[in-house]
Design an enzyme around this catalytic site. Structure first.
Site, PDB file in Angstrom:
ATOM      1  N   GLY A  64      -4.808  -0.622  -3.770  1.00  8.19           N
ATOM      2  CA  GLY A  64      -3.907  -1.567  -3.093  1.00  8.19           C
ATOM      3  C   GLY A  64      -3.959  -2.917  -3.768  1.00  8.19           C
ATOM      4  O   GLY A  64      -4.496  -3.043  -4.868  1.00  8.19           O
ATOM      5  N   ASN A  65      -3.416  -3.923  -3.124  1.00  9.96           N
ATOM      6  CA  ASN A  65      -3.497  -5.286  -3.673  1.00  9.96           C
ATOM      7  C   ASN A  65      -3.522  -6.290  -2.528  1.00  9.96           C
ATOM      8  O   ASN A  65      -3.433  -5.915  -1.359  1.00  9.96           O
ATOM      9  CB  ASN A  65      -2.341  -5.557  -4.650  1.00  9.96           C
TER      10      ASN A  65
END
Ligand code: CTP
Length: 408
Positions: A210-211
């Site tokens: 993810g980020n």
């Protein structure tokens, strides 16, 4: 927060109802407005500038010059800054000065240089309110385009009862909200699609790639378009931030880039404007494990990744005449050049460049520092550090200008 990004001058003149202006100020601030208080000398007899400065977070403007430094307080700048001026309470004296231009205090000079709409909430005793002079002055103000709020009947400071009370702060707030929503409905009848937030690409049932995207820029955009009359579909990746959005925004929650693409495909055909603000993962694990991957004393491990579809580029290929596609470019270097490259590759009409690795801009921040680049001609407009809602307003303004230009 329906007044997010709005700039309001609150003028306070000397009446008992001035104590209610503190409540009005708090309500305006709670709705997201930035408020500059301007007080007449007698206004300060009824409520202290210290209270109003603390509540607004700005020094109160009252004198033409700062006594200690001689600094000139520019009423002209205030007139350019403000979206609305409210005079509450507006006493019989201040109304008379506004009607005749007696510019002997900062409130009146600010009024006379106001470029923005002006609203007054009269407050006085019943006989003063009923006097032909006051009636005439209020009529003059109406004729000059001032919005004169009602002064309902009720108990007055004098102990008498009749017309002349100032509207309650909550009612003034309602009038302010109605004013702004009626003012700018340039997206009325339009459908806008916004992608926002990160995506999560499963490695196994408990882990993902993810980020740090918060989705805040996408929330600000959705709220701005909705407040200007648009029907908004927000395709939102998993973010820990709970958006405060108008009820008219349809939120479609998705997890991965593939989910986001599916939801965008379902909504893109109908939309007039699509803004791709999501931080979509470029890659996903090729073979996500169906059961939790065990440690198994491995020193290293590798996960094979496969490229995700480029949602903005895919919609760029499907774009029909009249549709406007807008993308974002988060860049560390060669910003404008890279952003223009993305705009061309993804068939975008506009790209919003924001710098990466900046504390007050980009992921998670409440502010952003953007450059808006538009076709044709790749014209770049660099904006100063602004709240994300003000950035959203500037982006919505540029899109509206683009679609106007396309009609010509
Ligand atoms: N975008 C998208 N789908 C992707 C990747 C990006 O819709 N799979 C959109 C983003 O929402 C943004 C624009 O494309 O509006 C640019 O995204 P960005 O991550 O800056 O660019 P990339 O094309 O991924 O290029 P790079 O990561 O090499 O800078």
């Amino acid at each position: 927060m329906t007044l997010q990004g709005r700039h309001i001058v609150l003028g306070i003149s000397g009446g008992i109802a001035a104590y209610k202006s503190a409540t009005l100020l708090r309500l305006l601030i709670k709705e997201g407005a930035e408020v500059q208080v301007v007080m007449t000398p007698s206004g300060k007899e009824f409520i202290t500038p210290a209270t109003m400065a603390a509540l607004s977070g700005k020094p109160v403007v009252s004198e033409f010059f700062a006594a200690n430094t001689g600094e000139w307080h520019s009423h002209v700048d205030l007139g350019l800054w403000a979206d609305l001026m409210i005079v509450a309470p507006a006493t019989a004296c201040t109304i008379a000065k506004m009607a005749t231009g007696v510019a002997d205090n900062m409130l009146i000079t600010t009024y006379l240089s106001a470029k923005e709409p002006v609203m007054v909430a009269p407050a006085m005793d019943l006989d003063m309110f009923a006097h032909p002079t006051t009636r005439r002055n209020l009529e003059t103000l109406r004729g000059d385009g001032v919005i004169v709020l009602d002064s309902p009947s009720g108990e007055l400071a004098s102990g008498l009862s009749g017309k002349g009370r100032m509207l309650e702060p909550e009612q003034i707030l309602e009038a302010v909200k109605r004013h702004f929503s009626a003012l700018q409905q340039d997206y009325s009848g339009k459908r806008v699609l916004v992608t926002a937030g990160p995506t999560r690409e499963s490695i196994d049932p408990v882990r993902y790639i993810g980020n740090h995207s918060s989705g805040k820029m996408g929330f600000a955009l959705s709220a701005e378009f909705a407040s200007r009359g648009a029907e908004v579909d927000l395709i939102l990746g998993p973010t820990p931030v709970t958006p405060e959005l108008p009820a008219t925004v349809r939120v479609h929650r998705v997890e991965s880039a593939l989910d986001m693409l599916k939801s965008v495909e379902e909504n893109y055909g109908e939309c007039d404007v699509a803004v791709f603000a999501a931080a979509v993962a470029d890659y996903r694990p090729l073979h996500p494990a169906e059961t939790k991957i065990k440690r198994e004393k491995r020193e290293t491990m590798s996960i094979e990744l496969v490229s995700n579809p480029d949602i903005a580029a895919e919609m760029g290929r499907r774009k029909r005449t009249g549709q406007i596609n807008v993308g974002f470019a988060l860049e560390t270097d060669n910003g404008v050049e890279n952003a223009i490259g993305k705009m061309q590759r993804k068939n975008l009409d506009m790209v919003v460049l924001n710098p990466a690795g900046n504390k007050d801009a980009g992921f998670n921040a409440d502010t952003n520092r953007i450059t808006i680049i538009t076709t044709p001609g790749n014209k770049a407009r660099e904006l100063p550090l602004l709240s994300k809602r003000d950035c959203a307003k500037a982006i919505a303004d540029s899109i509206a200008a683009l679609s106007e230009a396309a009609k010509r």
